[in-house]
Design a protein around this motif. Sequence first.
Motif, PDB file in Angstrom:
ATOM      1  N   MET A  64      22.062 -16.737  14.766  1.00 52.97           N
ATOM      2  CA  MET A  64      20.778 -16.388  15.003  1.00 52.97           C
ATOM      3  C   MET A  64      19.979 -16.310  13.660  1.00 52.97           C
ATOM      4  SD  MET A  64      19.329 -13.212  17.138  1.00 52.97           S
ATOM      5  CE  MET A  64      19.874 -11.881  15.919  1.00 52.97           C
ATOM      6  N   ILE A  65      18.907 -16.673  13.480  1.00 54.82           N
ATOM      7  CA  ILE A  65      18.171 -16.624  12.164  1.00 54.82           C
ATOM      8  C   ILE A  65      16.805 -15.956  12.679  1.00 54.82           C
ATOM      9  CG2 ILE A  65      16.924 -17.868  10.442  1.00 54.82           C
ATOM     10  CD1 ILE A  65      18.820 -20.096  10.894  1.00 54.82           C
ATOM     11  N   THR A  66      16.510 -14.749  11.895  1.00 53.89           N
ATOM     12  CA  THR A  66      15.292 -14.166  12.094  1.00 53.89           C
ATOM     13  C   THR A  66      14.585 -13.914  10.968  1.00 53.89           C
ATOM     14  OG1 THR A  66      16.558 -12.586  13.667  1.00 53.89           O
ATOM     15  CG2 THR A  66      14.172 -11.842  12.749  1.00 53.89           C
ATOM     16  N   VAL A  67      13.181 -14.487  11.010  1.00 60.97           N
ATOM     17  CA  VAL A  67      12.483 -14.691   9.927  1.00 60.97           C
ATOM     18  C   VAL A  67      11.569 -13.286   9.548  1.00 60.97           C
ATOM     19  CG1 VAL A  67      10.479 -15.919   8.983  1.00 60.97           C
ATOM     20  CG2 VAL A  67      12.171 -17.063   9.853  1.00 60.97           C
ATOM     21  N   ARG A  68      11.721 -12.783   8.326  1.00 61.48           N
ATOM     22  CA  ARG A  68      10.670 -11.702   7.990  1.00 61.48           C
ATOM     23  C   ARG A  68       9.734 -12.467   7.068  1.00 61.48           C
ATOM     24  NH1 ARG A  68       8.094  -7.059   8.020  1.00 61.48           N
ATOM     25  NH2 ARG A  68       8.692  -5.636   6.513  1.00 61.48           N
ATOM     26  N   SER A  69       8.299 -12.750   7.514  1.00 62.09           N
ATOM     27  CA  SER A  69       7.329 -13.382   6.822  1.00 62.09           C
ATOM     28  C   SER A  69       6.892 -12.616   5.853  1.00 62.09           C
ATOM     29  CB  SER A  69       6.279 -13.865   7.812  1.00 62.09           C
ATOM     30  OG  SER A  69       5.563 -12.574   7.993  1.00 62.09           O
ATOM     31  N   SER A  70       6.496 -13.601   4.648  1.00 61.58           N
ATOM     32  CA  SER A  70       5.929 -12.870   3.651  1.00 61.58           C
ATOM     33  C   SER A  70       4.759 -12.062   3.584  1.00 61.58           C
ATOM     34  CB  SER A  70       5.590 -14.030   2.437  1.00 61.58           C
ATOM     35  OG  SER A  70       4.895 -13.357   1.513  1.00 61.58           O
ATOM     36  N   GLU A  71       3.747 -12.565   4.827  1.00 56.42           N
ATOM     37  CA  GLU A  71       2.437 -11.840   5.037  1.00 56.42           C
ATOM     38  C   GLU A  71       2.873 -10.377   5.733  1.00 56.42           C
ATOM     39  OE1 GLU A  71       1.826 -15.965   4.805  1.00 56.42           O
ATOM     40  OE2 GLU A  71       3.314 -14.668   5.975  1.00 56.42           O
ATOM     41  N   ALA A  72       3.951 -10.361   6.626  1.00 53.44           N
ATOM     42  CA  ALA A  72       4.320  -9.092   7.160  1.00 53.44           C
ATOM     43  C   ALA A  72       4.993  -8.035   6.387  1.00 53.44           C
ATOM     44  CB  ALA A  72       5.483  -9.529   8.402  1.00 53.44           C
ATOM     45  N   ARG A  73       5.496  -8.184   4.962  1.00 48.17           N
ATOM     46  CA  ARG A  73       5.839  -7.373   4.213  1.00 48.17           C
ATOM     47  C   ARG A  73       5.012  -6.163   3.969  1.00 48.17           C
ATOM     48  NH1 ARG A  73       7.724 -10.757  -0.832  1.00 48.17           N
ATOM     49  NH2 ARG A  73       5.681 -11.498  -0.684  1.00 48.17           N
ATOM     50  N   GLY A  74       5.547  -5.037   3.642  1.00 51.93           N
ATOM     51  CA  GLY A  74       4.849  -3.601   3.341  1.00 51.93           C
ATOM     52  C   GLY A  74       4.039  -4.202   1.947  1.00 51.93           C
ATOM     53  N   ARG A  75       3.118  -3.464   1.533  1.00 53.66           N
ATOM     54  CA  ARG A  75       2.264  -3.544   0.267  1.00 53.66           C
ATOM     55  C   ARG A  75       2.245  -2.224  -0.312  1.00 53.66           C
ATOM     56  NH1 ARG A  75      -1.233  -8.170   0.446  1.00 53.66           N
ATOM     57  NH2 ARG A  75      -1.194  -9.543   2.427  1.00 53.66           N
ATOM     58  N   GLY A  76       2.156  -2.315  -1.593  1.00 49.02           N
ATOM     59  CA  GLY A  76       1.958  -1.040  -2.465  1.00 49.02           C
ATOM     60  C   GLY A  76       1.138  -1.432  -3.409  1.00 49.02           C
ATOM     61  N   ASN A  77      -0.133  -0.645  -3.623  1.00 50.92           N
ATOM     62  CA  ASN A  77      -0.945  -1.117  -4.865  1.00 50.92           C
ATOM     63  C   ASN A  77      -1.349   0.190  -5.652  1.00 50.92           C
ATOM     64  OD1 ASN A  77      -3.083  -2.039  -6.642  1.00 50.92           O
ATOM     65  ND2 ASN A  77      -4.231  -3.067  -4.995  1.00 50.92           N
ATOM     66  N   HIS A  78      -0.657   0.197  -6.680  1.00 54.25           N
ATOM     67  CA  HIS A  78      -1.098   1.558  -7.720  1.00 54.25           C
ATOM     68  C   HIS A  78      -1.883   1.211  -8.971  1.00 54.25           C
ATOM     69  CE1 HIS A  78       1.856   3.637  -5.250  1.00 54.25           C
ATOM     70  NE2 HIS A  78       2.477   2.346  -5.163  1.00 54.25           N
ATOM     71  N   GLY A  79      -2.521   0.051  -8.906  1.00 53.09           N
ATOM     72  CA  GLY A  79      -3.325  -0.458 -10.028  1.00 53.09           C
ATOM     73  C   GLY A  79      -2.618  -1.138 -11.223  1.00 53.09           C
ATOM     74  N   TRP A  80      -1.539  -0.418 -11.759  1.00 54.34           N
ATOM     75  CA  TRP A  80      -0.647  -0.930 -12.539  1.00 54.34           C
ATOM     76  C   TRP A  80       0.333  -1.855 -12.186  1.00 54.34           C
ATOM     77  CZ3 TRP A  80       4.539   0.329 -12.822  1.00 54.34           C
ATOM     78  CH2 TRP A  80       4.648   1.643 -12.206  1.00 54.34           C
ATOM     79  N   LEU A  81       0.767  -1.164 -10.693  1.00 53.89           N
ATOM     80  CA  LEU A  81       1.795  -2.102 -10.222  1.00 53.89           C
ATOM     81  C   LEU A  81       1.103  -2.516  -8.706  1.00 53.89           C
ATOM     82  CD1 LEU A  81       4.800  -2.486  -9.521  1.00 53.89           C
ATOM     83  CD2 LEU A  81       4.965  -0.136  -8.615  1.00 53.89           C
ATOM     84  N   LYS A  82       1.510  -3.694  -8.305  1.00 53.36           N
ATOM     85  CA  LYS A  82       1.423  -4.262  -7.121  1.00 53.36           C
ATOM     86  C   LYS A  82       2.871  -4.684  -6.686  1.00 53.36           C
ATOM     87  CE  LYS A  82      -3.480  -5.724  -7.944  1.00 53.36           C
ATOM     88  NZ  LYS A  82      -4.423  -6.954  -7.948  1.00 53.36           N
TER      89      LYS A  82
END
Length: 230
Positions: free
Chosen positions: A1-19
């Motif tokens: 079985m192969i289960t895809v974790r799409s790029s768009e579904a990933r969590g996001r963090g934006n701290h200015g200096w770090l994305k």
Amino acid sequence: MITVRSSEARGRGNHGWLKSRHSFSFADYYDPKHMGFSALRVINEDQVAPGAGFGTHGHKDMEIISYVLDGVIAHKDSEGNVQQLPAGEFQLMSAGSGIRHSEYNASQSNGLQFLQIWIQPDKIGGKPGYQQKNFGRRNGLTLVISPNGEAGSLTLRQDASLYQLLLDSEQTLTQALRPGRRQYVHLIKGALTIGNTPLKAGDGASIEGLAQLALQAGKAPVEALLFDLP
């Protein structure tokens, strides 16, 4: 079985200096359906502004892998390691009983992009350790991390292995898998088909119960990481 974790579904963090993009729950991003896979706990894709970085902080009982995609990491830790980690090199820091480190973008003018990966060790405690190596750009699968340092790979405190996967345009590759193991693929560049399952850059795929992997690159060269996990 192969289960895809799409790029768009990933969590996001934006701290200015770090994305950052999080394949699994991390820091302020929490998704109970994505807490890790087997011993693989974290895959973060981090973009760090020039001259910025992570100040001195501590870790314990975790195997922490960094793989630089673009730029250079300036690393310093409490074990006395002061290193530069350029694009293409792998770093493995075994936190063991406890280690403190900092990592900064070594450039004051260019960005830094790297993958931060955490794997849970099979034993807690122990002396902290540091390893770093460039494995080149050999086509196919290259073993870069293993439990026993096989073939010059870095040594991990877990029954898991990490391979660098490089394929030319439209190249195919078949890899036999050990029974009872699980795999995870993180695609860095290009388009990759696993069996009949297509992946694009940034996608991940958890794999269970297969006897072999049939891999095929799209019209552009492929770069990916393949984890073999308990």
